[in-house]
Design an enzyme around this catalytic site. Structure first.
Site, mmCIF file in Angstrom:
data_model
loop_
_atom_site.group_PDB
_atom_site.id
_atom_site.type_symbol
_atom_site.label_atom_id
_atom_site.label_comp_id
_atom_site.label_asym_id
_atom_site.label_seq_id
_atom_site.Cartn_x
_atom_site.Cartn_y
_atom_site.Cartn_z
ATOM 1 C CD GLU A 165 -3.063 0.731 2.298
ATOM 2 O OE1 GLU A 165 -3.961 1.576 2.417
ATOM 3 O OE2 GLU A 165 -2.912 -0.231 3.085
ATOM 4 N N GLY A 204 -8.489 4.595 6.479
ATOM 5 C CA GLY A 204 -9.421 4.401 7.574
ATOM 6 C C GLY A 204 -8.864 3.563 8.700
ATOM 7 C CB SER A 206 -3.160 1.159 7.978
ATOM 8 O OG SER A 206 -3.395 1.214 6.582
ATOM 9 C CB THR A 207 -1.245 6.300 8.706
ATOM 10 O OG1 THR A 207 -0.768 7.437 7.982
ATOM 11 C CG2 THR A 207 -0.292 6.017 9.860
#
Length: 495
Positions: A165, A204, A206-207
């Site tokens: 991601e 929403g 994870s960062t």
């Protein structure tokens, strides 16, 4: 005699030009196609809070070029993310139908079979997989059944890792901003000298933070090596699960219930009924769950507009005291010093945009971001509603999310006033949404080559035929002139 030689010059020149042209036309060439039709690709970004569909397009003959893939259209799926259908998996597939029907309208019918279709699920499904692998498998099976019913080239539904991601978001941003390679005005591909920029994504659940670094990572799990257009990139990336917007809000809610019995980050005058089961059902709040509690019970919770207590509550999310490496961000995670420019997107953008446009506050420096957050947190519910009439859903949470973003950037990622000047908050780049979806598709469809695209020159077939005829005519004309000159020289009246 000299006059005879001069008279031979024009036909000889014509013959030379014609012969040179024919020789050049005989040199091997590459076929040059007519302006190509478009190809399309579809990616479903199955996030924790919702699913978005992106349709991309590019010229059909540019499979191994760059700077040519753009967003054609998009669609937000109604309802929650696919992980929210764990108790009724069939609805996860049904939820995608409306957007898939739009894709049928957006992609030309003759391109259906050649249009790749991907679904990538992120932190919401990663969390579900931790608590219920069986439910996770059923949800993926349900969406797969729905996607295979459509005439596109479905290539799978999978759960992305946090590393994927982060890296694909970084690739997307730098690809769209032409930081890898760009088509120069001289008509060839060139490598820009401005370098890459880092990417920060706040989803929403994870960062992610990802940026190019020159030194090896002390933790191999946080280092990725990429080869793009003949250039090697060493990239640092890390994904913090449970540090996405929605999960942070749940964790703060659990802390507020445990510590205060009121919520300092909510505006004064706002109150709501909180169902305890919804607070503690997430793996992210499992550590805050009381040993015994009535899961069906509801608790009334009110806001107090207390910026100082809200800051303390948010600070509890970050452990910056323990670091097994030479330097860390937080929670014992290695991170080299941030350097260069960064683009922050997703919830980063929406929250900072609220501070700027709705609150009318400057956020150009870390101090300004802190002051804007404090001002927002001191607003009452009535004052906030007066600024955004009719907006109820997310309004109570802007204080908490803004406070989290400031703490994450300053205490977590260690941005200071100097490095923060290189951070921009954006939703799109080159009219395309910034996120992992485009980078994911570019990778799976091999639209980014490992080596620099070669430069090809060619001649259209019709132009080649025309030039061949022209040079042949020139040679024939030269022969005719030479024959006339020879006959003229042999005639009785010639001198």
């Amino acid at each position: 005699m000299a006059g005879k030689l001069v008279s031979l010059v024009p036909p000889l020149l014509l013959a030379a030009v014609g012969l040179a042209g024919l020789l050049l036309l005989c040199v091997p060439t590459q076929d040059v196609r007519e302006p190509p039709a478009l190809k399309y690709g579809i990616v479903l970004d199955a996030g924790s809070s919702h699913t978005s569909m992106f349709v991309y397009k590019w010229p059909a003959d540019k499979e191994n070029d760059t700077g040519i893939v753009g967003q054609h259209s998009s669609c937000d799926v109604r309802g929650g993310g696919i992980s929210s259908y764990a108790n009724d998996p069939s609805r996860a597939g049904q939820s995608l139908v409306e957007c898939l029907e739009q894709a049928l309208r957006d992609v030309p019918k003759d391109r259906y079979a050649s249009t790749p279709l991907y679904l990538g699920a992120t932190a919401g499904m990663r969390l579900l997989n931790l608590t219920s692998p069986e439910a996770t498998a059923k949800v993926l099976e349900a969406v797969t059944q729905t996607l295979t019913r459509y005439p596109f080239d479905f290539r799978g539904a999978r759960i992305l890792s946090g590393q994927d991601e982060g890296v694909f978001g970084w690739v997307t941003a730098n690809y769209l901003l032409e930081n890898f390679i760009k088509y120069g005005w001289v008509g060839r591909w060139i490598r820009p000298r401005k370098g890459t920029l880092g990417a920060m994504d706040l989803g929403g659940a994870s960062t992610q933070i990802t940026f190019e670094t020159t030194s090896p990572s002390e933790d191999p799990d946080n280092e990725v090596h990429l080869r793009l257009y003949g250039q090697h990139y060493r990239v640092y990336t890390h994904s913090f699960l449970c540090y996405g917007r929605d999960q942070v809000l749940q964790r703060l809610l659990a802390s507020a219930l445990q510590i205060h019995r009121f919520h300092p980050c909510w505006p004064k005058g706002y109150s709501t009924q909180v169902l305890l089961r919804e607070v503690y059902q997430s793996p992210c709040t499992m550590g805050q769950r009381p040993q015994t509690f009535n899961s069906s019970a509801t608790v009334s919770l009110s806001g107090t507009s207390n910026a100082a207590l809200c800051r303390d509550l948010v600070s509890g999310l970050f452990n910056i005291s323990s670091c097994p490496f030479s330097q860390c961000s937080f929670n014992g995670v290695f991170q080299p010093p941030v350097a260069g420019n960064f683009i922050a997107f997703s919830a980063f953008y929406y929250t900072v945009d609220f501070l700027k446009t709705v609150m009318g506050l400057p956020v150009g420096t870390l101090k300004q971001l802190e002051d804007a957050t404090e001002t927002t947190c001191n607003q009452t519910w009535a004052e906030l509603q007066a600024r955004v009439p009719g907006q109820q859903t997310r309004l109570p949470d802007y204080c908490a999310v803004a406070m989290f973003i400031h703490q994450l950037l300053s205490r977590g990622y260690r941005f200071d006033e100097r490095s923060f000047r290189g951070v921009v908050f954006e939703k799109k780049a080159a009219d395309t949404a910034v996120g992992w979806a485009l980078g994911y598709m570019l990778n799976l469809t091999n639209l980014i080559p490992a080596d620099l695209p070669g430069l090809r020159k060619g001649t259209h077939f019709s132009s080649w035929v025309a030039l061949l005829l022209l040079f042949t005519v020139l040679i024939l004309a030269a022969l005719v002139l030479l024959l006339r000159q020879v006959r003229s020289a042999k005639s009785p009246g010639a001198l």
